[in-house]
Design a protein around this motif. Structure first.
Motif, PDB file in Angstrom:
ATOM      1  N   GLU A 160     -18.089 -19.866  -4.549  1.00 35.79           N
ATOM      2  CA  GLU A 160     -17.813 -21.297  -4.612  1.00 35.79           C
ATOM      3  C   GLU A 160     -17.853 -21.805  -6.047  1.00 35.79           C
ATOM      4  O   GLU A 160     -17.354 -22.888  -6.338  1.00 35.79           O
ATOM      5  CB  GLU A 160     -18.833 -22.066  -3.780  1.00 35.79           C
ATOM      6  CG  GLU A 160     -18.707 -21.872  -2.284  1.00 35.79           C
ATOM      7  CD  GLU A 160     -19.719 -22.688  -1.518  1.00 35.79           C
ATOM      8  OE1 GLU A 160     -19.309 -23.483  -0.668  1.00 35.79           O
ATOM      9  OE2 GLU A 160     -20.925 -22.534  -1.769  1.00 35.79           O
ATOM     10  N   GLN A 161     -18.448 -21.015  -6.932  1.00 32.28           N
ATOM     11  CA  GLN A 161     -18.589 -21.426  -8.328  1.00 32.28           C
ATOM     12  C   GLN A 161     -17.658 -20.678  -9.272  1.00 32.28           C
ATOM     13  O   GLN A 161     -17.634 -20.994 -10.466  1.00 32.28           O
ATOM     14  CB  GLN A 161     -20.042 -21.210  -8.785  1.00 32.28           C
ATOM     15  CG  GLN A 161     -21.067 -22.003  -7.995  1.00 32.28           C
ATOM     16  CD  GLN A 161     -22.477 -21.560  -8.332  1.00 32.28           C
ATOM     17  OE1 GLN A 161     -22.898 -20.457  -7.997  1.00 32.28           O
ATOM     18  NE2 GLN A 161     -23.204 -22.410  -9.030  1.00 32.28           N
ATOM     19  N   GLY A 162     -16.938 -19.688  -8.793  1.00 30.50           N
ATOM     20  CA  GLY A 162     -16.105 -18.926  -9.717  1.00 30.50           C
ATOM     21  C   GLY A 162     -15.093 -18.042  -9.020  1.00 30.50           C
ATOM     22  O   GLY A 162     -14.961 -18.036  -7.793  1.00 30.50           O
ATOM     23  N   SER A 163     -14.379 -17.270  -9.834  1.00 34.16           N
ATOM     24  CA  SER A 163     -13.362 -16.346  -9.338  1.00 34.16           C
ATOM     25  C   SER A 163     -13.197 -15.238 -10.364  1.00 34.16           C
ATOM     26  O   SER A 163     -13.689 -15.329 -11.499  1.00 34.16           O
ATOM     27  CB  SER A 163     -12.037 -17.068  -9.091  1.00 34.16           C
ATOM     28  OG  SER A 163     -11.578 -17.679 -10.295  1.00 34.16           O
ATOM     29  N   CYS A 164     -12.495 -14.170  -9.985  1.00 32.50           N
ATOM     30  CA  CYS A 164     -12.316 -13.051 -10.893  1.00 32.50           C
ATOM     31  C   CYS A 164     -10.957 -12.406 -10.684  1.00 32.50           C
ATOM     32  O   CYS A 164     -10.313 -12.583  -9.638  1.00 32.50           O
ATOM     33  CB  CYS A 164     -13.427 -12.016 -10.709  1.00 32.50           C
ATOM     34  SG  CYS A 164     -13.220 -10.976  -9.236  1.00 32.50           S
ATOM     35  N   ILE A 165     -10.534 -11.654 -11.694  1.00 36.36           N
ATOM     36  CA  ILE A 165      -9.364 -10.786 -11.607  1.00 36.36           C
ATOM     37  C   ILE A 165      -9.878  -9.363 -11.713  1.00 36.36           C
ATOM     38  O   ILE A 165     -10.549  -9.005 -12.688  1.00 36.36           O
ATOM     39  CB  ILE A 165      -8.353 -11.087 -12.733  1.00 36.36           C
ATOM     40  CG1 ILE A 165      -7.856 -12.530 -12.622  1.00 36.36           C
ATOM     41  CG2 ILE A 165      -7.188 -10.110 -12.682  1.00 36.36           C
ATOM     42  CD1 ILE A 165      -6.982 -12.950 -13.795  1.00 36.36           C
ATOM     43  N   TRP A 166      -9.592  -8.531 -10.707  1.00 31.25           N
ATOM     44  CA  TRP A 166     -10.160  -7.186 -10.626  1.00 31.25           C
ATOM     45  C   TRP A 166      -9.205  -6.164 -11.229  1.00 31.25           C
ATOM     46  O   TRP A 166      -7.995  -6.216 -11.005  1.00 31.25           O
ATOM     47  CB  TRP A 166     -10.462  -6.846  -9.173  1.00 31.25           C
ATOM     48  CG  TRP A 166     -11.115  -5.507  -8.982  1.00 31.25           C
ATOM     49  CD1 TRP A 166     -10.569  -4.391  -8.438  1.00 31.25           C
ATOM     50  CD2 TRP A 166     -12.454  -5.173  -9.338  1.00 31.25           C
ATOM     51  NE1 TRP A 166     -11.485  -3.365  -8.434  1.00 31.25           N
ATOM     52  CE2 TRP A 166     -12.652  -3.804  -8.982  1.00 31.25           C
ATOM     53  CE3 TRP A 166     -13.514  -5.869  -9.918  1.00 31.25           C
ATOM     54  CZ2 TRP A 166     -13.853  -3.147  -9.189  1.00 31.25           C
ATOM     55  CZ3 TRP A 166     -14.718  -5.209 -10.129  1.00 31.25           C
ATOM     56  CH2 TRP A 166     -14.884  -3.880  -9.768  1.00 31.25           C
ATOM     57  N   ASP A 167      -9.755  -5.234 -12.009  1.00 28.90           N
ATOM     58  CA  ASP A 167      -8.988  -4.165 -12.628  1.00 28.90           C
ATOM     59  C   ASP A 167      -9.167  -2.904 -11.788  1.00 28.90           C
ATOM     60  O   ASP A 167     -10.220  -2.256 -11.839  1.00 28.90           O
ATOM     61  CB  ASP A 167      -9.468  -3.928 -14.060  1.00 28.90           C
ATOM     62  CG  ASP A 167      -8.573  -2.965 -14.835  1.00 28.90           C
ATOM     63  OD1 ASP A 167      -7.849  -2.183 -14.180  1.00 28.90           O
ATOM     64  OD2 ASP A 167      -8.609  -2.985 -16.080  1.00 28.90           O
ATOM     65  N   ASN A 168      -8.157  -2.553 -10.996  1.00 31.01           N
ATOM     66  CA  ASN A 168      -8.271  -1.394 -10.109  1.00 31.01           C
ATOM     67  C   ASN A 168      -8.316  -0.069 -10.869  1.00 31.01           C
ATOM     68  O   ASN A 168      -8.958   0.882 -10.422  1.00 31.01           O
ATOM     69  CB  ASN A 168      -7.091  -1.365  -9.122  1.00 31.01           C
ATOM     70  CG  ASN A 168      -7.265  -2.340  -7.985  1.00 31.01           C
ATOM     71  OD1 ASN A 168      -8.360  -2.503  -7.454  1.00 31.01           O
ATOM     72  ND2 ASN A 168      -6.187  -3.026  -7.629  1.00 31.01           N
ATOM     73  N   ARG A 169      -7.647   0.010 -12.002  1.00 33.51           N
ATOM     74  CA  ARG A 169      -7.600   1.265 -12.750  1.00 33.51           C
ATOM     75  C   ARG A 169      -8.956   1.596 -13.372  1.00 33.51           C
ATOM     76  O   ARG A 169      -9.373   2.752 -13.387  1.00 33.51           O
ATOM     77  CB  ARG A 169      -6.529   1.203 -13.837  1.00 33.51           C
ATOM     78  CG  ARG A 169      -5.100   1.183 -13.292  1.00 33.51           C
ATOM     79  CD  ARG A 169      -4.091   1.129 -14.412  1.00 33.51           C
ATOM     80  NE  ARG A 169      -4.139   2.327 -15.261  1.00 33.51           N
ATOM     81  CZ  ARG A 169      -3.485   3.445 -15.006  1.00 33.51           C
ATOM     82  NH1 ARG A 169      -2.735   3.539 -13.916  1.00 33.51           N
ATOM     83  NH2 ARG A 169      -3.570   4.473 -15.821  1.00 33.51           N
ATOM     84  N   ARG A 170      -9.643   0.576 -13.879  1.00 30.65           N
ATOM     85  CA  ARG A 170     -10.928   0.818 -14.548  1.00 30.65           C
ATOM     86  C   ARG A 170     -12.129   0.418 -13.682  1.00 30.65           C
ATOM     87  O   ARG A 170     -13.267   0.520 -14.129  1.00 30.65           O
ATOM     88  CB  ARG A 170     -10.956   0.079 -15.889  1.00 30.65           C
ATOM     89  CG  ARG A 170      -9.964   0.663 -16.892  1.00 30.65           C
ATOM     90  CD  ARG A 170     -10.028  -0.044 -18.227  1.00 30.65           C
ATOM     91  NE  ARG A 170      -9.477  -1.400 -18.171  1.00 30.65           N
ATOM     92  CZ  ARG A 170      -9.363  -2.204 -19.220  1.00 30.65           C
ATOM     93  NH1 ARG A 170      -9.771  -1.787 -20.400  1.00 30.65           N
ATOM     94  NH2 ARG A 170      -8.842  -3.406 -19.098  1.00 30.65           N
ATOM     95  N   HIS A 171     -11.848  -0.061 -12.466  1.00 28.82           N
ATOM     96  CA  HIS A 171     -12.901  -0.349 -11.492  1.00 28.82           C
ATOM     97  C   HIS A 171     -13.943  -1.324 -12.047  1.00 28.82           C
ATOM     98  O   HIS A 171     -15.147  -1.107 -11.955  1.00 28.82           O
ATOM     99  CB  HIS A 171     -13.591   0.945 -11.038  1.00 28.82           C
ATOM    100  CG  HIS A 171     -12.634   1.997 -10.563  1.00 28.82           C
ATOM    101  ND1 HIS A 171     -11.959   1.901  -9.359  1.00 28.82           N
ATOM    102  CD2 HIS A 171     -12.214   3.154 -11.147  1.00 28.82           C
ATOM    103  CE1 HIS A 171     -11.178   2.961  -9.208  1.00 28.82           C
ATOM    104  NE2 HIS A 171     -11.309   3.728 -10.280  1.00 28.82           N
TER     105      HIS A 171
END
Length: 482
Positions: free
Chosen positions: A148-159
């Protein structure tokens, strides 16, 4: 989108690079897209949902009889309680620095809050930053944030997390965000809002990765890549049905207090001054003869039973147990015969398995936090850490929580087969001692060894060539025990 909550539009901030502005726009959009469902799941966790649309409940009672289910809270809290972070270990020796930072940040409590949020929304975030020692902050500051306070972009290659955003502060009147932190792989950008618009302060770093990690519950490939909520749609639907049944059950219990009565031959004007509900619950009913001199007849039906409601709630509880792996007795269903200790432990097996999987999933994020602590405290890149420092691994308490007697019996059998591990610190970990308790035991062991050395010196016959006065050894023993 819940219109009662403030909606955040991505600010266009002059001075940001194109890449930073792109990350900001995308992260704000991710947060906005998930906001409605995150708010909904929070309401279920808090037990604030009231989706009661029963067509058989009288209008006079719909708003007076409340029904609240805590099954969503149970589903989250019982699993979260089994995931207990217990510090960091290294291959050769423990680094006191990292565990001092853990204690200074009360990180066990922060992790407990983060894992609860992770189970509610599917993910939660941990951030690292250098602390300001002049204002009493620890050397490294660790903070936890919910979805509820944030979000992220996930890097699948570097986990790992590629970029992240957290909402730090909001306006007290409108709830609109006034401060945000944008995390990239080379900086932490502190955004603040004023009357003149948004401005920022860029704090660069050389760690070579984003200073945010993401705790994810049951992440998938393509579907739910950053985790899924423990409060699933099927659980929310079941809670709605259970709450409706709880309301019907509460109303039925009120009516079952009074025997069902009926009247025959009553004229229509009998209910002009009293409603049918008032006549039903009245202790006395005065009935006079009608205009033709006939006396109305009164009768009583068999008293209603609560058993159908109990059976239905038992069915709903069984479905909830199947969805969440919670023991059915934790949902308020009491068995006819008390369950044995073995039966209770067996009923926890599925939930313990979930806890083991949760710990394994979270260990990657916690390891990243450990490496960040080591790198920030030494002001160097994570890739520049020593081989020993790179062996940093988080450890968790045993989610099965076996009794000390059972665990001790198993350890004795292992030591008898492998005597060399008797003095290993792993034995104390397996017995369930916390890090603080293990440190105290180690200090007591060192004191005991030092006392034995001093006692041996005191008992040795004096040698004139190398004689050490006894009066010099006695203060030494006292200093050892202090």
């Amino acid at each position: 989108m819940d219109e009662t909550k403030p909606y955040l539009e991505s600010p266009q901030v002059q001075g940001l690079t194109n890449e930073e502005q792109y990350y900001l726009n995308k992260l704000v959009q991710i947060w906005a897209d998930k906001k409605s469902i995150n708010d909904k799941r929070t309401q279920y966790y808090k037990g604030k949902t009231r989706k009661l649309h029963s067509v058989v409940v009288p209008d006079e009672l719909k708003n007076t009889v409340r029904a609240i289910s805590s099954w969503a809270e149970k589903a989250v809290d019982m699993l979260a309680a089994l995931s207990r972070f217990d510090g960091y270990t290294f291959q050769d020796s423990e680094k006191n620095l990292i565990n001092e930072v853990v204690r200074a940040n009360y990180f066990r409590n922060e992790y407990s809050k983060a894992v609860t949020s992770e189970l509610i929304h599917g993910c939660a975030f941990l951030t690292c930053s250098a602390g300001d020692r002049t204002v009493g902050e620890p050397q490294v500051v660790i903070s936890a944030y919910s979805a509820e306070q944030g979000s992220c972009i996930w890097d699948n290659r570097r986990h790992r997390t590629k970029a992240g955003l957290v909402l730090v502060d909001a306006d007290d009147m409108t709830g609109s965000p006034t401060a945000m932190n944008l995390y990239t792989e080379d900086a932490v950008i502190e955004l603040s809002k004023s009357d003149r618009g948004w401005s920022f302060v860029r704090k660069g770093h050389n760690l070579g990765r984003c200073l945010m990690t993401t705790l994810m519950y049951k992440p998938g490939c393509g579907v739910n890549p950053t985790g899924k909520s423990r409060i699933t749609k099927s659980l929310m639907t079941l809670i709605d049905r259970a709450q409706e049944e709880m309301q019907l059950s509460a109303i039925a219990s009120q009516f079952s207090t009074f025997p069902q009565k009926y009247l025959l031959g009553v004229e229509d004007d009998f209910f002009e001054n009293n409603s049918k509900l008032q006549a039903y619950v009245s202790n006395f009913i005065a009935i006079t003869k009608d205009s033709e001199g006939d006396t109305p007849s009164i009768g009583q039906l068999a008293q209603a039973t609560m058993q159908p409601h109990i059976d239905l709630m038992r069915q709903y509880a069984s479905e909830c147990s199947s969805i969440t792996n919670l023991p059915i007795h934790s949902l308020g269903v009491i068995h006819d015969n008390p369950a044995s200790a073995e039966a209770i432990l067996c009923s926890m097996n599925d939930l313990i398995t979930d806890a083991v999987a949760l710990n394994e999933s979270n260990s990657n994020a916690l390891r990243q936090i450990g490496l960040m602590i080591l790198a920030i405290s030494q002001n160097k890149k994570i890739d520049s850490l020593s081989e020993e420092e790179l062996t940093c691994e988080p450890k968790f308490m045993n989610p099965a929580r076996p009794s000390l007697v059972t665990q001790a019996d198993a350890i004795i059998k292992i030591i008898s087969a492998i005597p060399d591990i008797a003095n290993s610190a792993v034995i104390l970990e397996e017995l369930g001692f916390t890090e603080e308790q293990r440190m105290r035991l180690e200090n007591d062991r060192k004191k005991e060894q030092a006392n034995k050395v001093v006692d041996a010196l005191l008992a040795t016959p004096a040698n004139t060539a190398t004689e050490q006065p006894i009066e010099e050894l006695i203060p030494l023993k006292q200093a050892v025990n202090e």
